[in-house]
Design a protein around this motif. Structure first.
Motif, PDB file in Angstrom:
ATOM      1  N   LYS A 134      -3.942  31.412   6.957  1.00  0.00           N
ATOM      2  CA  LYS A 134      -4.118  30.154   7.684  1.00  0.00           C
ATOM      3  C   LYS A 134      -4.082  28.934   6.762  1.00  0.00           C
ATOM      4  O   LYS A 134      -4.196  27.802   7.235  1.00  0.00           O
ATOM      5  N   LEU A 135      -3.948  29.155   5.459  1.00  0.00           N
ATOM      6  CA  LEU A 135      -3.938  28.033   4.522  1.00  0.00           C
ATOM      7  C   LEU A 135      -2.696  27.169   4.734  1.00  0.00           C
ATOM      8  O   LEU A 135      -1.628  27.665   5.098  1.00  0.00           O
ATOM      9  N   ASN A 136      -2.859  25.899   4.472  1.00  0.00           N
ATOM     10  CA  ASN A 136      -1.742  24.954   4.542  1.00  0.00           C
ATOM     11  C   ASN A 136      -0.863  25.146   3.307  1.00  0.00           C
ATOM     12  O   ASN A 136      -1.236  24.756   2.200  1.00  0.00           O
ATOM     13  N   ASP A 138       1.609  23.697   2.286  1.00  0.00           N
ATOM     14  CA  ASP A 138       2.127  22.490   1.641  1.00  0.00           C
ATOM     15  C   ASP A 138       1.270  22.084   0.453  1.00  0.00           C
ATOM     16  O   ASP A 138       1.756  21.461  -0.491  1.00  0.00           O
ATOM     17  N   THR A 139      -0.012  22.414   0.512  1.00  0.00           N
ATOM     18  CA  THR A 139      -0.922  22.016  -0.565  1.00  0.00           C
ATOM     19  C   THR A 139      -1.617  23.204  -1.223  1.00  0.00           C
ATOM     20  O   THR A 139      -2.225  23.048  -2.273  1.00  0.00           O
ATOM     21  N   LYS A 178      -0.111  22.075  -6.410  1.00  0.00           N
ATOM     22  CA  LYS A 178      -0.877  22.753  -5.360  1.00  0.00           C
ATOM     23  C   LYS A 178      -2.125  23.412  -5.941  1.00  0.00           C
ATOM     24  O   LYS A 178      -2.283  23.533  -7.153  1.00  0.00           O
TER      25      LYS A 178
END
Length: 425
Positions: A134-136, A138-139, A178
């Motif tokens: 579920k981590l984003n 993009d970052t 990141k």
């Protein structure tokens, strides 16, 4: 309410279900005697404060029951890859996310890292993977490092170095600016040497606490390599019974909590959802088969409870441990059977009985234990599916996937026998 929630998880988060119930009873008495009845959650029978949390979106922080989100059925049901949220996984993910959001610092000490402890089959790995997916991206991104008795400090350092790049001088970080979340699975597995040290986890502790390790290259050996923007999630089995513990100095860098065995409601949520997704009209299952499939979860739990309460491990039979993995194997056998092989309600009941005897019976070392499992399964068939089904399925119908003759698809290919799980002719 926030304080009560924090006290409960801080003092009893490492306890098992029975100890949590005792803590809940005493803690509620303390709150009532102190006149803080508003801090007491509205627990129903067999519920404790651990099934509730203060609602962050509510200004009054009223208690809210943990409820898993609705599971969306994937297009392809691959049993080994299914991750189904439960109340236990949802509250564990919340704790992991809460700790990960805190700023990292050495004074006061906070390393934004979480360690899940629990017996086999408590879904520690599955919970971590559901959180990580579920981590984003993009970052953030993540890496899983599986520890074993063969994991060395050198191997751990190389695994981390493979995911970072030079930032400036002797400072390294994940690419693209990141953050990297490292999941250390089976963290207690590395070997303990003859002096009682777990060297691999001493390097893990250094990496978490000091954000780095030392260069291994000969020309820079002895110089410290700083690695930034890393945070950690770890999982380990409960120590004892031949399983290692991890160094206390490593534990001090994590928030620890125990993953308990899921309740019957959670188990029904997991496997009931899978069975409902498999046995439905669009998969060519008739009404009788669909109706029978709805009872398989309760029937399996009933057999599982009786077996694990009666057939306890002993020094001579130390492998008599029946956890959630046994349930998974039973349902995996049912899920991977083609619908063409399940022709009726009795066929499904016979398949379920075969899987129970295969999973539980094959683990047993004595004839009397195997007879006991046969008796328990037959009793549950009668109680759940009726006398007619019990009579028809009294003799176990065996299933296998090696009855088909080899077939040649192309002239240049070797003959291959198709594997179809079906009743033995």
């Amino acid at each position: 309410r926030m304080l009560a929630y924090s006290v409960a998880w801080g003092l009893a988060g490492l306890c098992e279900i029975e100890e949590r119930a005792k803590f809940h009873s005493g803690f509620m008495q303390v709150l009532e005697q102190a006149g803080d009845r508003d801090a007491i959650p509205p627990c129903r029978e067999e519920e404790t404060i651990f099934e509730y949390m203060p609602d962050i979106e509510d200004r009054q922080r009223h208690w809210k029951l943990w409820t898993p989100p609705e599971w969306k059925v994937p297009n392809r049901l691959q049993f080994s890859a299914l991750l189904i949220p439960t109340m236990d996984s949802v509250r564990a993910e919340y704790i992991i996310q809460t700790i990960a959001n805190l700023p990292q610092s050495r004074n006061p000490p906070n390393f934004a890292s979480t360690l899940m402890v629990g017996t086999g089959g408590t879904a520690k790995t599955s919970t971590a993977l559901m959180y990580l997916q579920k981590l984003n991206m993009d970052t953030l991104f993540w890496k899983r490092v599986n520890f074993s008795s063969a994991t060395t400090p050198f191997g751990l350092q190389r695994a981390i170095e493979a995911e970072v790049e030079r930032k400036t001088g002797k400072t390294f970080c994940p690419p693209g600016g990141k953050r990297l979340t490292v999941f250390l699975d089976d963290a207690s597995m590395p070997q303990v040497n003859k002096w009682g040290d777990q060297v691999t986890n001493e390097l893990t502790r250094q990496l978490v606490e000091f954000n780095g390790f030392y260069f291994l290259e000969r020309e820079k050996r002895g110089e410290f390599k700083r690695v930034e923007n890393l945070q950690y999630i770890a999982a380990m089995a409960q120590p004892g019974g031949g399983r290692n513990d991890v160094p206390n100095r490593l534990k001090s860098k994590f928030l620890l909590f125990n993953m308990v065995l899921p309740s019957q409601t959670s188990i029904d949520d997991i496997y009931g959802s899978i069975l409902r997704a498999r046995f439905q009209p669009k998969n060519f299952a008739d009404t009788a088969i669909i109706t029978a499939s709805r009872s398989l979860t309760i029937a399996t739990i009933s057999v599982w409870n009786k077996v694990q309460r009666t057939l306890l491990p002993t020094p001579a039979r130390f492998h008599y441990v029946f956890n959630m993995r046994e349930l998974s194997r039973i349902f995996q056998g049912i899920m991977e059977t083609p619908m063409e092989s399940i022709t009726s309600e009795l066929s499904l009941v016979g398949l379920w009985k075969h899987e129970c005897i295969r999973v539980f019976g094959d683990k047993l070392a004595r004839t009397e234990d195997k007879t006991f499992v046969d008796k328990v399964v037959q009793e549950v068939v009668q109680q759940t599916f009726g006398d007619a089904a019990a009579t028809q399925c009294k003799t176990t119908q065996w299933w296998c996937d090696f009855q088909r003759e080899a077939q040649i698809v192309d002239d240049d290919d070797e003959a291959v026998a198709p594997k179809v799980y079906e009743p033995v002719a």
